[in-house]
Design a protein around this motif. Sequence first.
Motif, PDB file in Angstrom:
ATOM      1  N   ALA A  16     -25.138 -19.147  18.829  1.00 47.95           N
ATOM      2  CA  ALA A  16     -24.031 -19.794  18.127  1.00 47.95           C
ATOM      3  C   ALA A  16     -22.727 -19.559  18.856  1.00 47.95           C
ATOM      4  CB  ALA A  16     -23.934 -19.264  16.702  1.00 47.95           C
ATOM      5  N   ALA A  17     -21.906 -20.586  18.913  1.00 50.52           N
ATOM      6  CA  ALA A  17     -20.566 -20.482  19.488  1.00 50.52           C
ATOM      7  C   ALA A  17     -19.558 -20.961  18.469  1.00 50.52           C
ATOM      8  CB  ALA A  17     -20.465 -21.344  20.749  1.00 50.52           C
ATOM      9  N   ASN A  18     -18.517 -20.177  18.248  1.00 53.32           N
ATOM     10  CA  ASN A  18     -17.457 -20.650  17.355  1.00 53.32           C
ATOM     11  C   ASN A  18     -16.887 -21.959  17.896  1.00 53.32           C
ATOM     12  OD1 ASN A  18     -17.830 -18.346  15.881  1.00 53.32           O
ATOM     13  ND2 ASN A  18     -15.674 -17.715  15.926  1.00 53.32           N
ATOM     14  N   LYS A  19     -16.521 -22.852  17.016  1.00 55.30           N
ATOM     15  CA  LYS A  19     -15.940 -24.125  17.448  1.00 55.30           C
ATOM     16  C   LYS A  19     -14.517 -23.954  17.945  1.00 55.30           C
ATOM     17  CE  LYS A  19     -18.756 -27.189  14.596  1.00 55.30           C
ATOM     18  NZ  LYS A  19     -18.779 -28.150  13.463  1.00 55.30           N
ATOM     19  N   SER A  60     -19.448 -18.375   8.119  1.00 57.54           N
ATOM     20  CA  SER A  60     -18.811 -19.634   8.526  1.00 57.54           C
ATOM     21  C   SER A  60     -19.760 -20.450   9.399  1.00 57.54           C
ATOM     22  CB  SER A  60     -17.490 -19.355   9.238  1.00 57.54           C
ATOM     23  OG  SER A  60     -17.702 -18.500  10.341  1.00 57.54           O
ATOM     24  N   LEU A  61     -20.893 -20.833   8.842  1.00 55.86           N
ATOM     25  CA  LEU A  61     -21.901 -21.548   9.617  1.00 55.86           C
ATOM     26  C   LEU A  61     -21.401 -22.914  10.079  1.00 55.86           C
ATOM     27  CD1 LEU A  61     -25.152 -20.731   7.605  1.00 55.86           C
ATOM     28  CD2 LEU A  61     -24.084 -19.456   9.463  1.00 55.86           C
ATOM     29  N   ASN A  62     -20.593 -23.569   9.276  1.00 59.47           N
ATOM     30  CA  ASN A  62     -20.103 -24.894   9.642  1.00 59.47           C
ATOM     31  C   ASN A  62     -19.036 -24.854  10.732  1.00 59.47           C
ATOM     32  OD1 ASN A  62     -21.789 -26.158   7.798  1.00 59.47           O
ATOM     33  ND2 ASN A  62     -20.269 -26.095   6.162  1.00 59.47           N
ATOM     34  N   ASP A  63     -18.531 -23.674  11.037  1.00 55.98           N
ATOM     35  CA  ASP A  63     -17.508 -23.523  12.069  1.00 55.98           C
ATOM     36  C   ASP A  63     -18.123 -23.168  13.417  1.00 55.98           C
ATOM     37  OD1 ASP A  63     -15.157 -21.897   9.800  1.00 55.98           O
ATOM     38  OD2 ASP A  63     -15.618 -24.014  10.151  1.00 55.98           O
ATOM     39  N   LYS A  64     -19.407 -23.423  13.578  1.00 53.81           N
ATOM     40  CA  LYS A  64     -20.099 -23.041  14.800  1.00 53.81           C
ATOM     41  C   LYS A  64     -20.865 -24.221  15.399  1.00 53.81           C
ATOM     42  CE  LYS A  64     -20.617 -18.199  13.563  1.00 53.81           C
ATOM     43  NZ  LYS A  64     -19.497 -18.294  12.619  1.00 53.81           N
ATOM     44  N   ASN A  65     -21.050 -24.150  16.693  1.00 56.52           N
ATOM     45  CA  ASN A  65     -21.994 -25.010  17.392  1.00 56.52           C
ATOM     46  C   ASN A  65     -23.279 -24.218  17.607  1.00 56.52           C
ATOM     47  OD1 ASN A  65     -20.453 -27.490  17.929  1.00 56.52           O
ATOM     48  ND2 ASN A  65     -19.158 -26.160  19.172  1.00 56.52           N
ATOM     49  N   ASP A 116     -13.720 -17.986  26.469  1.00 55.28           N
ATOM     50  CA  ASP A 116     -12.681 -18.009  25.437  1.00 55.28           C
ATOM     51  C   ASP A 116     -13.227 -18.007  24.015  1.00 55.28           C
ATOM     52  OD1 ASP A 116     -10.422 -20.243  27.252  1.00 55.28           O
ATOM     53  OD2 ASP A 116     -10.717 -18.062  27.356  1.00 55.28           O
ATOM     54  N   TYR A 117     -14.550 -18.053  23.878  1.00 55.82           N
ATOM     55  CA  TYR A 117     -15.149 -18.266  22.560  1.00 55.82           C
ATOM     56  C   TYR A 117     -16.010 -17.101  22.118  1.00 55.82           C
ATOM     57  CZ  TYR A 117     -13.598 -23.089  22.756  1.00 55.82           C
ATOM     58  OH  TYR A 117     -12.810 -24.209  22.816  1.00 55.82           O
ATOM     59  N   CYS A 118     -15.884 -16.785  20.831  1.00 50.11           N
ATOM     60  CA  CYS A 118     -16.773 -15.825  20.198  1.00 50.11           C
ATOM     61  C   CYS A 118     -18.193 -16.394  20.195  1.00 50.11           C
ATOM     62  CB  CYS A 118     -16.300 -15.558  18.772  1.00 50.11           C
ATOM     63  SG  CYS A 118     -17.375 -14.461  17.832  1.00 50.11           S
ATOM     64  N   SER A 136     -10.491 -14.975  18.703  1.00 49.95           N
ATOM     65  CA  SER A 136     -11.126 -13.801  18.118  1.00 49.95           C
ATOM     66  C   SER A 136     -12.310 -14.157  17.225  1.00 49.95           C
ATOM     67  CB  SER A 136     -10.089 -13.019  17.319  1.00 49.95           C
ATOM     68  OG  SER A 136     -10.697 -11.995  16.580  1.00 49.95           O
ATOM     69  N   CYS A 137     -13.279 -13.236  17.176  1.00 52.24           N
ATOM     70  CA  CYS A 137     -14.420 -13.421  16.280  1.00 52.24           C
ATOM     71  C   CYS A 137     -14.030 -13.213  14.825  1.00 52.24           C
ATOM     72  CB  CYS A 137     -15.522 -12.415  16.624  1.00 52.24           C
ATOM     73  SG  CYS A 137     -16.338 -12.713  18.204  1.00 52.24           S
TER      74      CYS A 137
END
Length: 130
Positions: free
Chosen positions: A97-100, A114-119, A31-33, A104-105
């Motif tokens: 990196a995985a979007n939090k 958006s580095l802070n929006d990623k794990n 489910d994750y970009c 959609s990407c």
Amino acid sequence: QVQLVESGGGSVQAGGSLRLSCAASGFHFSDYCMGWFRQAPGKEREGIAMVYVLSRTAMYADSVKGRFSASRENAKNTLFLQMDLLKPEDSAIYYCAANKAPGSCGNWDRWENSLNDKNWGQGTQVTVSS
């Protein structure tokens, strides 16, 4: 708890190949970009490949287009980066990196910035010698 574990880095001569893997856990991977970034000493972290959720196609930075190929295997919760025709300037630490947030990407610029929006994974070193 989200975990991203990269593997496959190493040292190679220019023109060689490496294949990175990122094993993901703690979230519903499909489910994750997902994507790959890299950071060389003294430089900012840069996005190099963004892998879409549904189509599994990818978008690439101009610096790696035609040489790198990113893919995902949702059944195994794994992200890959095939790197061919490596150059010394590809030397860097490579991060998965995985979007939090699921979904959609979005567009490249938003994704890359958006580095802070990623794990993030811990990174794996790639060194290319001339």
